[in-house]
Motif scaffolding. Sequence first.
Motif, PDB file in Angstrom:
ATOM      1  N   SER A  13       0.787  -1.233   0.000  1.00  0.00           N
ATOM      2  CA  SER A  13       0.000   0.000   0.000  1.00  0.00           C
ATOM      3  C   SER A  13       0.821   1.287   0.000  1.00  0.00           C
ATOM      4  N   MET A  14       2.127   1.204  -0.154  1.00  0.00           N
ATOM      5  CA  MET A  14       2.984   2.388  -0.113  1.00  0.00           C
ATOM      6  C   MET A  14       2.878   3.114   1.230  1.00  0.00           C
ATOM      7  N   PHE A  15       2.632   2.383   2.298  1.00  0.00           N
ATOM      8  CA  PHE A  15       2.502   2.947   3.644  1.00  0.00           C
ATOM      9  C   PHE A  15       3.870   2.906   4.305  1.00  0.00           C
ATOM     10  N   PHE A  16       4.638   3.998   4.193  1.00  0.00           N
ATOM     11  CA  PHE A  16       6.013   4.046   4.679  1.00  0.00           C
ATOM     12  C   PHE A  16       6.110   4.276   6.183  1.00  0.00           C
ATOM     13  N   LYS A  17       5.068   4.788   6.810  1.00  0.00           N
ATOM     14  CA  LYS A  17       5.119   5.199   8.213  1.00  0.00           C
ATOM     15  C   LYS A  17       4.636   4.112   9.177  1.00  0.00           C
ATOM     16  N   PHE A  18       4.609   2.856   8.755  1.00  0.00           N
ATOM     17  CA  PHE A  18       4.093   1.785   9.604  1.00  0.00           C
ATOM     18  C   PHE A  18       4.837   1.715  10.935  1.00  0.00           C
ATOM     19  N   GLN A  19       6.166   1.670  10.898  1.00  0.00           N
ATOM     20  CA  GLN A  19       6.957   1.547  12.124  1.00  0.00           C
ATOM     21  C   GLN A  19       6.731   2.727  13.060  1.00  0.00           C
ATOM     22  N   THR A  20       6.682   3.922  12.491  1.00  0.00           N
ATOM     23  CA  THR A  20       6.487   5.126  13.293  1.00  0.00           C
ATOM     24  C   THR A  20       5.126   5.112  13.977  1.00  0.00           C
ATOM     25  N   ARG A  21       4.079   4.820  13.211  1.00  0.00           N
ATOM     26  CA  ARG A  21       2.720   4.820  13.769  1.00  0.00           C
ATOM     27  C   ARG A  21       2.556   3.718  14.821  1.00  0.00           C
ATOM     28  N   LEU A  22       3.153   2.552  14.590  1.00  0.00           N
ATOM     29  CA  LEU A  22       3.084   1.461  15.570  1.00  0.00           C
ATOM     30  C   LEU A  22       3.776   1.876  16.863  1.00  0.00           C
ATOM     31  N   SER A  23       4.924   2.510  16.767  1.00  0.00           N
ATOM     32  CA  SER A  23       5.635   2.974  17.959  1.00  0.00           C
ATOM     33  C   SER A  23       4.841   4.029  18.707  1.00  0.00           C
ATOM     34  N   GLU A  24       4.176   4.923  17.988  1.00  0.00           N
ATOM     35  CA  GLU A  24       3.341   5.941  18.624  1.00  0.00           C
ATOM     36  C   GLU A  24       2.170   5.312  19.375  1.00  0.00           C
ATOM     37  N   ILE A  25       1.551   4.324  18.775  1.00  0.00           N
ATOM     38  CA  ILE A  25       0.428   3.628  19.426  1.00  0.00           C
ATOM     39  C   ILE A  25       0.901   2.945  20.700  1.00  0.00           C
ATOM     40  N   GLU A  26       2.021   2.219  20.607  1.00  0.00           N
ATOM     41  CA  GLU A  26       2.534   1.507  21.776  1.00  0.00           C
ATOM     42  C   GLU A  26       2.966   2.470  22.878  1.00  0.00           C
ATOM     43  N   ALA A  27       3.511   3.611  22.511  1.00  0.00           N
ATOM     44  CA  ALA A  27       3.906   4.607  23.514  1.00  0.00           C
ATOM     45  C   ALA A  27       2.678   5.190  24.206  1.00  0.00           C
ATOM     46  N   GLU A  28       1.629   5.459  23.446  1.00  0.00           N
ATOM     47  CA  GLU A  28       0.412   6.019  24.032  1.00  0.00           C
ATOM     48  C   GLU A  28      -0.278   5.018  24.951  1.00  0.00           C
ATOM     49  N   LEU A  29      -0.283   3.756  24.559  1.00  0.00           N
ATOM     50  CA  LEU A  29      -0.914   2.714  25.373  1.00  0.00           C
ATOM     51  C   LEU A  29      -0.012   2.219  26.495  1.00  0.00           C
ATOM     52  N   ASN A  30       1.290   2.505  26.375  1.00  0.00           N
ATOM     53  CA  ASN A  30       2.282   1.983  27.306  1.00  0.00           C
ATOM     54  C   ASN A  30       2.199   0.454  27.365  1.00  0.00           C
ATOM     55  N   ASN A  31       2.081  -0.141  26.182  1.00  0.00           N
ATOM     56  CA  ASN A  31       1.900  -1.585  26.060  1.00  0.00           C
ATOM     57  C   ASN A  31       2.440  -2.030  24.705  1.00  0.00           C
ATOM     58  N   THR A  32       3.019  -3.216  24.645  1.00  0.00           N
ATOM     59  CA  THR A  32       3.508  -3.775  23.386  1.00  0.00           C
ATOM     60  C   THR A  32       2.386  -4.562  22.732  1.00  0.00           C
ATOM     61  N   ILE A  33       2.092  -4.253  21.472  1.00  0.00           N
ATOM     62  CA  ILE A  33       1.016  -4.965  20.781  1.00  0.00           C
ATOM     63  C   ILE A  33       1.529  -5.812  19.623  1.00  0.00           C
ATOM     64  N   ALA A  34       2.837  -5.699  19.309  1.00  0.00           N
ATOM     65  CA  ALA A  34       3.399  -6.468  18.201  1.00  0.00           C
ATOM     66  C   ALA A  34       4.720  -7.108  18.607  1.00  0.00           C
ATOM     67  N   LEU A  35       4.886  -8.347  18.189  1.00  0.00           N
ATOM     68  CA  LEU A  35       6.187  -9.014  18.348  1.00  0.00           C
ATOM     69  C   LEU A  35       7.093  -8.522  17.237  1.00  0.00           C
ATOM     70  N   ARG A  36       8.358  -8.381  17.540  1.00  0.00           N
ATOM     71  CA  ARG A  36       9.336  -7.969  16.547  1.00  0.00           C
ATOM     72  C   ARG A  36      10.490  -8.962  16.557  1.00  0.00           C
ATOM     73  N   LYS A  37      10.996  -9.274  15.372  1.00  0.00           N
ATOM     74  CA  LYS A  37      12.202 -10.093  15.287  1.00  0.00           C
ATOM     75  C   LYS A  37      13.048  -9.558  14.139  1.00  0.00           C
ATOM     76  N   TRP A  38      14.356  -9.693  14.303  1.00  0.00           N
ATOM     77  CA  TRP A  38      15.272  -9.242  13.274  1.00  0.00           C
ATOM     78  C   TRP A  38      15.329 -10.255  12.146  1.00  0.00           C
ATOM     79  N   LYS A  39      15.309  -9.763  10.929  1.00  0.00           N
ATOM     80  CA  LYS A  39      15.507 -10.608   9.758  1.00  0.00           C
ATOM     81  C   LYS A  39      16.774 -10.116   9.082  1.00  0.00           C
ATOM     82  N   LYS A  40      17.729 -10.997   8.912  1.00  0.00           N
ATOM     83  CA  LYS A  40      18.990 -10.638   8.259  1.00  0.00           C
ATOM     84  C   LYS A  40      18.943 -11.136   6.819  1.00  0.00           C
ATOM     85  N   PHE A  41      19.456 -10.316   5.913  1.00  0.00           N
ATOM     86  CA  PHE A  41      19.487 -10.696   4.507  1.00  0.00           C
ATOM     87  C   PHE A  41      20.628  -9.972   3.809  1.00  0.00           C
TER      88      PHE A  41
END
Length: 101
Positions: free
Chosen positions: A46-74
Amino acid sequence: MRLSVNLTLKTMNKDLPKYRNQHQQALWYLYNWDKWFSLKDVINDSMFFKFQTRLSEIEAELNNTIALRKWKKFLKGDVKCKCYEYKAIDKNYIKEIYDKF
């Protein structure tokens, strides 16, 4: 060969209404995509470049983690790269907070 797939249409779920802003769009991707996905997948969809930023803002406002994150190396040519992949922790919680954003 590059395959382009419109994941929005394939994974659209009727439980969540269409997003009205970028915060809801980030929650929408977490709720509707069952597998691990990266920012590249979201941008290709969808050409949505701000996904990471918006997710971080949501988690900061809720003071809760809603997504698991893992590093992918390539490798990108000869360069080693890393990026996050995401997956929702609790889809019911995402459904509850969706209209608050």
